[in-house]
Scaffold this motif. Structure first.
Motif, PDB file in Angstrom:
ATOM      1  N   UNK A  11      -3.282   1.352   9.592  1.00  0.00           N
ATOM      2  CA  UNK A  11      -3.716   0.009   9.211  1.00  0.00           C
ATOM      3  C   UNK A  11      -3.172  -0.356   7.821  1.00  0.00           C
ATOM      4  N   UNK A  12      -3.441  -1.573   7.389  1.00  0.00           N
ATOM      5  CA  UNK A  12      -2.879  -2.087   6.130  1.00  0.00           C
ATOM      6  C   UNK A  12      -3.341  -1.264   4.923  1.00  0.00           C
ATOM      7  N   UNK A  13      -4.595  -0.850   4.919  1.00  0.00           N
ATOM      8  CA  UNK A  13      -5.116  -0.058   3.793  1.00  0.00           C
ATOM      9  C   UNK A  13      -4.421   1.302   3.701  1.00  0.00           C
ATOM     10  N   UNK A  14      -4.209   1.941   4.861  1.00  0.00           N
ATOM     11  CA  UNK A  14      -3.518   3.228   4.874  1.00  0.00           C
ATOM     12  C   UNK A  14      -2.058   3.065   4.463  1.00  0.00           C
ATOM     13  N   UNK A  15      -1.429   1.969   4.875  1.00  0.00           N
ATOM     14  CA  UNK A  15      -0.046   1.712   4.467  1.00  0.00           C
ATOM     15  C   UNK A  15       0.051   1.547   2.956  1.00  0.00           C
ATOM     16  N   UNK A  16      -0.882   0.818   2.386  1.00  0.00           N
ATOM     17  CA  UNK A  16      -0.885   0.640   0.933  1.00  0.00           C
ATOM     18  C   UNK A  16      -1.093   1.979   0.220  1.00  0.00           C
ATOM     19  N   UNK A  17      -1.995   2.792   0.751  1.00  0.00           N
ATOM     20  CA  UNK A  17      -2.265   4.098   0.167  1.00  0.00           C
ATOM     21  C   UNK A  17      -1.010   4.980   0.229  1.00  0.00           C
ATOM     22  N   UNK A  18      -0.343   4.957   1.383  1.00  0.00           N
ATOM     23  CA  UNK A  18       0.877   5.757   1.537  1.00  0.00           C
ATOM     24  C   UNK A  18       1.975   5.256   0.602  1.00  0.00           C
ATOM     25  N   UNK A  19       2.166   3.960   0.523  1.00  0.00           N
ATOM     26  CA  UNK A  19       3.187   3.396  -0.367  1.00  0.00           C
ATOM     27  C   UNK A  19       2.910   3.755  -1.828  1.00  0.00           C
ATOM     28  N   UNK A  20       1.648   3.708  -2.216  1.00  0.00           N
ATOM     29  CA  UNK A  20       1.278   4.060  -3.593  1.00  0.00           C
ATOM     30  C   UNK A  20       1.579   5.535  -3.870  1.00  0.00           C
ATOM     31  N   UNK A  21       1.259   6.394  -2.901  1.00  0.00           N
ATOM     32  CA  UNK A  21       1.555   7.815  -3.051  1.00  0.00           C
ATOM     33  C   UNK A  21       3.056   8.042  -3.198  1.00  0.00           C
ATOM     34  N   UNK A  22       3.838   7.425  -2.342  1.00  0.00           N
ATOM     35  CA  UNK A  22       5.294   7.593  -2.381  1.00  0.00           C
ATOM     36  C   UNK A  22       5.847   7.092  -3.712  1.00  0.00           C
ATOM     37  N   UNK A  38       8.680  12.784   4.332  1.00  0.00           N
ATOM     38  CA  UNK A  38       7.794  11.618   4.223  1.00  0.00           C
ATOM     39  C   UNK A  38       7.599  10.929   5.564  1.00  0.00           C
ATOM     40  N   UNK A  39       8.622  10.935   6.401  1.00  0.00           N
ATOM     41  CA  UNK A  39       8.478  10.351   7.751  1.00  0.00           C
ATOM     42  C   UNK A  39       7.441  11.135   8.542  1.00  0.00           C
ATOM     43  N   UNK A  40       7.498  12.457   8.451  1.00  0.00           N
ATOM     44  CA  UNK A  40       6.517  13.285   9.157  1.00  0.00           C
ATOM     45  C   UNK A  40       5.114  13.079   8.610  1.00  0.00           C
ATOM     46  N   UNK A  41       5.015  12.945   7.294  1.00  0.00           N
ATOM     47  CA  UNK A  41       3.707  12.768   6.662  1.00  0.00           C
ATOM     48  C   UNK A  41       3.112  11.406   7.023  1.00  0.00           C
ATOM     49  N   UNK A  42       3.943  10.378   7.082  1.00  0.00           N
ATOM     50  CA  UNK A  42       3.452   9.031   7.395  1.00  0.00           C
ATOM     51  C   UNK A  42       2.750   8.990   8.748  1.00  0.00           C
ATOM     52  N   UNK A  43       3.261   9.743   9.713  1.00  0.00           N
ATOM     53  CA  UNK A  43       2.663   9.758  11.043  1.00  0.00           C
ATOM     54  C   UNK A  43       1.275  10.399  11.044  1.00  0.00           C
TER      55      UNK A  43
END
Length: 184
Positions: free
Chosen positions: A2-13, A43-48
């Motif tokens: 979801x959008x919140x998880x995407x934001x969290x992942x982008x911030x981590x990256x 990072x691709x593996x982690x994103x999933x």
């Protein structure tokens, strides 16, 4: 995701990519492009699996190490083409700069096998204990110790300039000598 998880992942990256890239480049023998590929695949593996990960940085590092181990376990290893040679010898004078030391070290690391390089990066750059390295690489602690010993010996033979660069007087360390039990 979801959008919140995407934001969290982008911030981590955005926040941790520089540090993770340094590790990936070292694991890939100083080849920045190979390190970037290694990190991108991790990072691709982690994103999933992002929503199920408790400690993201530790998880990404574990994925990096395992991908690198998988790479050197390939039946037909890919040969890397060296595009530049390290300098013949360090400049003499008032001592070597940190940049000279990095150039010599990076060239020597690139000449090690992938397994040797991985063990040295985990032990000395990541400062992991032998037991953790053994667990990450799926081998015994004795294997980590012997690989570390052989890797350091090969590193010293490939780049004798490292010892001279590391000493303030610029002189190489005396040749190995026998130690008596009383000295130990």
């Amino acid at each position: 995701m979801d959008a919140e998880e995407q934001d969290s992942f982008r911030e981590f990256v955005a926040s941790r990519s520089p540090a993770l890239l340094k590790t990936a480049v070292l694991l890939s023998g100083g080849d920045r492009h190979a390190g970037e590929d290694l990190l991108q695949n991790a990072l691709v593996k982690v994103a999933a699996r992002w929503r199920r990960i408790d400690e993201p940085e530790a998880y990404v590092r574990r994925v990096l190490y395992r991908q690198q181990v998988s790479r050197w376990r390939l039946k037909w290893p890919r040969r890397e083409l060296a595009v530049a040679d390290p300098p013949e010898s360090a400049a003499s004078g008032d001592g070597a700069s940190a940049a000279e030391l990095r150039v010599v070290l990076r060239g020597a690391l690139a000449k090690l096998t992938t397994r040797q390089r991985t063990v040295l990066v985990l032990r000395y750059f990541e400062d992991l204990p032998e037991a953790d390295v053994a667990r990450l690489l799926g081998c015994s602690v004795g294997t980590v110790r012997s690989t570390t010993h052989r890797s350091l010996a090969r590193l010293r033979s490939l780049a004798p300039d490292l010892e001279r660069l590391d000493r303030p007087d610029g002189e190489p360390r005396p040749a190995s000598r026998d130690f008596s039990p009383m000295e130990v």
